[in-house]
Every structure is written in C-alpha cells, then in structure tokens.
Design an enzyme around this catalytic site. Structure first.
Site, PDB file in Angstrom:
ATOM      1  N   GLU A 151       0.918  -1.076   0.029  1.00  0.00           N
ATOM      2  CA  GLU A 151       0.042   0.031   0.238  1.00  0.00           C
ATOM      3  C   GLU A 151       0.964   1.386   0.000  1.00  0.00           C
ATOM      4  O   GLU A 151       0.744   1.930   1.009  1.00  0.00           O
ATOM      5  CB  GLU A 151      -0.970  -0.050   1.037  1.00  0.00           C
ATOM      6  CG  GLU A 151      -1.933  -1.305   1.060  1.00  0.00           C
ATOM      7  CD  GLU A 151      -3.000  -1.102   2.095  1.00  0.00           C
ATOM      8  OE1 GLU A 151      -2.990  -0.007   3.036  1.00  0.00           O
ATOM      9  OE2 GLU A 151      -3.946  -1.749   2.088  1.00  0.00           O
TER      10      GLU A 151
ATOM     11  N   GLU B  43      -4.974  -8.553   0.588  1.00  0.00           N
ATOM     12  CA  GLU B  43      -5.550  -8.192   1.736  1.00  0.00           C
ATOM     13  C   GLU B  43      -7.147  -8.021   1.790  1.00  0.00           C
ATOM     14  O   GLU B  43      -7.547  -7.347   0.728  1.00  0.00           O
ATOM     15  CB  GLU B  43      -4.997  -6.924   2.335  1.00  0.00           C
ATOM     16  CG  GLU B  43      -3.857  -7.112   3.202  1.00  0.00           C
ATOM     17  CD  GLU B  43      -3.260  -5.767   3.709  1.00  0.00           C
ATOM     18  OE1 GLU B  43      -4.348  -4.818   4.317  1.00  0.00           O
ATOM     19  OE2 GLU B  43      -2.111  -5.593   3.831  1.00  0.00           O
TER      20      GLU B  43
HETATM   21  C1  BGC Z   1      -2.807  -2.057   5.908  1.00  0.00           C
HETATM   22  C2  BGC Z   1      -2.654  -3.283   7.129  1.00  0.00           C
HETATM   23  C3  BGC Z   1      -3.857  -2.792   8.004  1.00  0.00           C
HETATM   24  C4  BGC Z   1      -5.122  -2.698   7.378  1.00  0.00           C
HETATM   25  C5  BGC Z   1      -6.466  -2.451   8.385  1.00  0.00           C
HETATM   26  C6  BGC Z   1      -4.095  -2.160   5.293  1.00  0.00           C
HETATM   27  O1  BGC Z   1      -4.413  -0.750   5.045  1.00  0.00           O
HETATM   28  O2  BGC Z   1      -1.927  -2.957   4.801  1.00  0.00           O
HETATM   29  O3  BGC Z   1      -1.419  -3.086   7.880  1.00  0.00           O
HETATM   30  O4  BGC Z   1      -3.709  -3.340   9.362  1.00  0.00           O
HETATM   31  O5  BGC Z   1      -5.346  -2.227   6.207  1.00  0.00           O
HETATM   32  O6  BGC Z   1      -6.337  -1.012   8.395  1.00  0.00           O
END
Ligand code: BGC
Length: 434
Positions: free
Chosen positions: A151, A347
């Site tokens: 990100e 993610e």
């Molecule tokens: C990030 C994580 C974070 C997750 C939830 C993403 O933006 O890569 O490190 O914990 O979102 O906020």
C-alpha cells in the site's frame, strides 16, 4: 493469511528503530497511547503462530520483513540476528507445508533513513533495492513468491500528506515525490530480486471503487481526483508506464529522467496484488474538517469523503459492501485490459471485537462470493489472503481495532475465534490457495 512485521513482531530491542517507533513515542499519535514494542511478541512466538497458520489449512502466508531488523541503519551493517529470524520463519513455514510470501516494505522505514529525507529522497529507493538483495540472498532459495511494497498509497497519503501515520508529515500535495520514490524503489527492487533468481513478483496496492456523491460536475470532479490518488497514482505507472494525466504536472516537474524512471517502474510483474476493504463516496470539498474512517481530514483537500449508508459497518465504521469487490475487479480489468497481470487479493478483512465473531464470518463469506462473481465474469484472480491472522497493533488505532481470526489477549495468549474455525472448515471442504 497475512500479517505485517511492525504490527506483530515486537522485540524492538533486537532491531534498529523505524519511523513508526518514533511516531508512536509522541503523545497523541496513537489513539490508545500504545506502541508496538511488544505487539504480539511474534519474534519469540513464531512457532506457535506458524502452527496456527498450518492448522487453518491455508496454502500461503504473507508476512513482511522489517527493514530495520535486517539493516538497523537502513543500509550497510547487516543485523545477523534479524536475518536469522526470517531464515527460521521461512524454514518453519516450509516444514509446515505453507508457502512463504514475504513483503519487503510494510511502512517501517528505518529511522536512520528518515533522517536523510526518507522517501522524499531518491536515495531511499536505491537503498531499498540494496536491502531487497540482502534479503533475497538469504531466503531466496526457499521463497517462491515476493511482494515489494504494501500500500504505497496509504504510506504516501496517510504518512506524508496527512500526518496520520508515520512519519507524520503533513505535506498535502507536496508529498507526491514520496509516491515516485516508492514506485522507483519498487522497480529497482524488482530488478534486484530478478537478479537473485526470483521468478514470481508482485506488489500489494490498495484499491476501492470511488462513488461520486452525486451527478453534479463538482462532485464528479472531486471523485475523479480521489480516484486518481487512491486507485491510479500507483497502478497506472506500474501497469502502463505513465502517470495519470490529472497528476502528471504536479508530480513530474522535478524528476530529472522521467522516461528512464518510468521504464524501471513499469518492469513486468508476474501478478498484481489488490488490498480491498471498502468503497468510498466522494464529493466536492465542504467547509471545515471532515471525519472519515477514524481520520480528521483537513479542509484544504479538494474533495471530501461522504458517509455510505444502508450497509452494515465494521467496528471501524467501514461499510461492508462485498459487491464493491466485484465492481473493483471488473473495473481493473476494463481499465487495464491486456496490461493487467493475473490478480491476487493480498488483503481483505474487517475489525470486530469478540471471540464469537459471526460478523467477520459474514464479511469473509460475502467477499469470497463477490470474488467468485468476478471470476465467473472472466477476471483472472489467482489467490486470496485474509487480513489478518492475529489481533495486532492497528497503526494509529493502537490495539483498539481487532482484525485477527485469532484473538490475542493482554497476556499474549492466542485463542482462535469462531471465524478461524469457520475458515478451517471451508478450506477442508474445498481446498484453495488462500
Ligand atoms: C494495511 C494493514 C492494516 C489494514 C487494516 C491495510 O491498509 O496494509 O497493515 O492493518 O489495512 O487497517
């Protein structure tokens, strides 16, 4: 399954300081006043954590390597103890039959480099590539898949434009050189990884559909700009070798060899990683500061996010809109066509409190179904990583938001939640590369 170093590792005494250590030491930067000094104590408890990943039945584990654990000063001297840790972690994962997928940068820039300008300085991109080479030389023989950056959009916007994340700079549009240097660092790291024999390399970018607040031209214009910053500032140069027109002048005026840099940045990728959490509704700026996703946005921004109503929300207040994942994947395919490599969701997850986290089950179930709809429409998605294994240090929120499928209490005891058991059952009944 996925995690990141700063959010879980702890053992700060065994590495150099990062920008996040400095940021969290200042009162007011983290909501509950906590730091990641101990976090989940993963460096000491990694065997237990790998066993949790193995027992879940997932095929791959995405973690990040802490740059200051490997190179305490960001460059030069190698911390043997730090590299040994990742060597053992990779061995443990391989022995458990889980594919290790390291990310080289998940926001924890070595503090020593920040003192030399951090990502505002071009030299940081070169140092990042040198660090990538050090890591690859040690664990590359057992690592099939690599991720360069996590990100870069959040790191640029939250860390350097708005000051809500480390290093806490509030440069607004003057933060744009950070984006260019992160991208250059990515491109140089890809070359370093390839030189070390890596054959499966991607990057993890955050994306989400941007919905204009209305059809009014001012709202559409504001939403377009937001879309460029969130969705295109990184993916356009990576996938097409060009910056989006709206931003080119602001971004590129001071870059001495733009064409040369863009050629490095657009080095072909084996796959493209998408982090997805939520869509955003955006309209024309309004007087006064705007509250958004737990952030206070300054009034000078040329757009203002609006609440999305009519959907359930997570504990973070983020709307749960699985269809937006399908929409996003279809948009990426439409926007980039043949230039889009196979995708991996790097993610996806949500924050909910409690061990009986039925809402997380509903979230994951809904998003996996949304992903299947995109697959049925012909989008090439090769994998899906859930965020996150453990309740962890959630950046500026501290420990207040719980994204884990495994609960971690104050004594650091791990307890699998209902969502962990649910996912395990799903994976046993239909194994996939999650
Ligand atoms: C990030 C994580 C974070 C997750 C939830 C993403 O933006 O890569 O490190 O914990 O979102 O906020």
């Amino acid at each position: 399954m996925s995690t990141s170093a700063h959010q879980i590792e702890g053992a700060v005494d065994q590495r150099g300081p990062s920008v996040w250590d400095a940021f969290t030491a200042l009162p007011g930067n983290v909501k509950d006043g906590t730091t990641a000094a101990v976090a989940c104590d993963h460096v000491r408890r990694y065997r237990e954590d790998v066993a949790l990943v193995r027992d879940l039945g997932v095929g791959a584990y995405r973690f990040s390597v802490s740059w200051p654990r490997v190179l305490p000063d960001g460059a030069g001297r190698v911390n043997a103890r730090g590299l040994d840790f990742y060597d053992r972690l990779v061995d443990e994962l391989c022995a458990a039959g889980v594919r290790p997928v390291p990310t080289l940068f998940h926001w924890d820039t070595p503090l020593a480099l920040e003192k030399d300008g951090g990502w505002l300085a071009r030299a940081t991109a070169e140092r990042f590539a040198a660090y990538a080479a050090v890591v690859a030389a040690r664990i590359g023989d057992r690592v099939p898949t690599w991720i360069t950056l996590n990100e870069p959009a959040e790191h640029t916007l939250l860390g350097h434009a708005l000051g809500q994340h480390a290093p806490g700079k509030r440069l607004l549009f003057d933060a744009l050189p950070v984006a260019h240097h992160l991208l250059l660092g990515h491109g140089l790291a890809v070359a370093a990884l390839r030189a070390a024999g890596a054959r499966d390399i991607g990057v993890a970018n955050s994306h989400g559909p941007t919905w204009p607040a209305s059809d009014a031209p001012q709202d559409r214009e504001a939403a377009d700009l937001y879309d460029v910053l969130l969705n295109r500032l990184f993916s356009d140069p990576l996938l097409t070798g060009r910056y989006p027109e709206l931003i080119t002048e602001l971004l590129c005026a001071d870059v001495p060899d733009l064409a040369g840099d863009l050629a490095v940045i657009a080095a072909p990728l084996d796959w493209y990683g998408v982090n997805f959490y939520q869509p955003t509704k955006v309209g024309a700026p309004r007087p006064g500061a705007t509250e958004f996703s737990g952030l206070t946005l300054p009034p000078e921004l040329p757009f203002s996010p609006r609440p999305i109503t009519g959907y359930p929300v997570t504990d973070f207040g983020w709307p749960v809109v699985p269809d937006a994942l399908t929409e996003l994947l279809l948009t990426l395919r439409e926007r980039y066509g043949d230039a889009l490599p196979p995708l991996i969701i790097t993610e996806n997850g949500c924050s909910y409190d409690g061990l009986d986290d039925q809402a997380r089950i509903a979230y994951l179930d809904g998003h996996v179904r949304a992903l299947h709809r995109a697959l049925e429409s012909g989008v090439d998605v090769r994998g899906y990583f859930v965020w996150s294994l453990l309740d962890n240090f959630e950046w500026a929120e501290g420990y207040g938001q719980r994204f884990g499928l495994v609960h971690v209490d104050a004594t650091l005891k791990r307890t699998p939640k209902a969502s962990y058991h649910w996912l395990r059952t799903q994976l046993t009944s239909s194994p996939s590369g999650v």
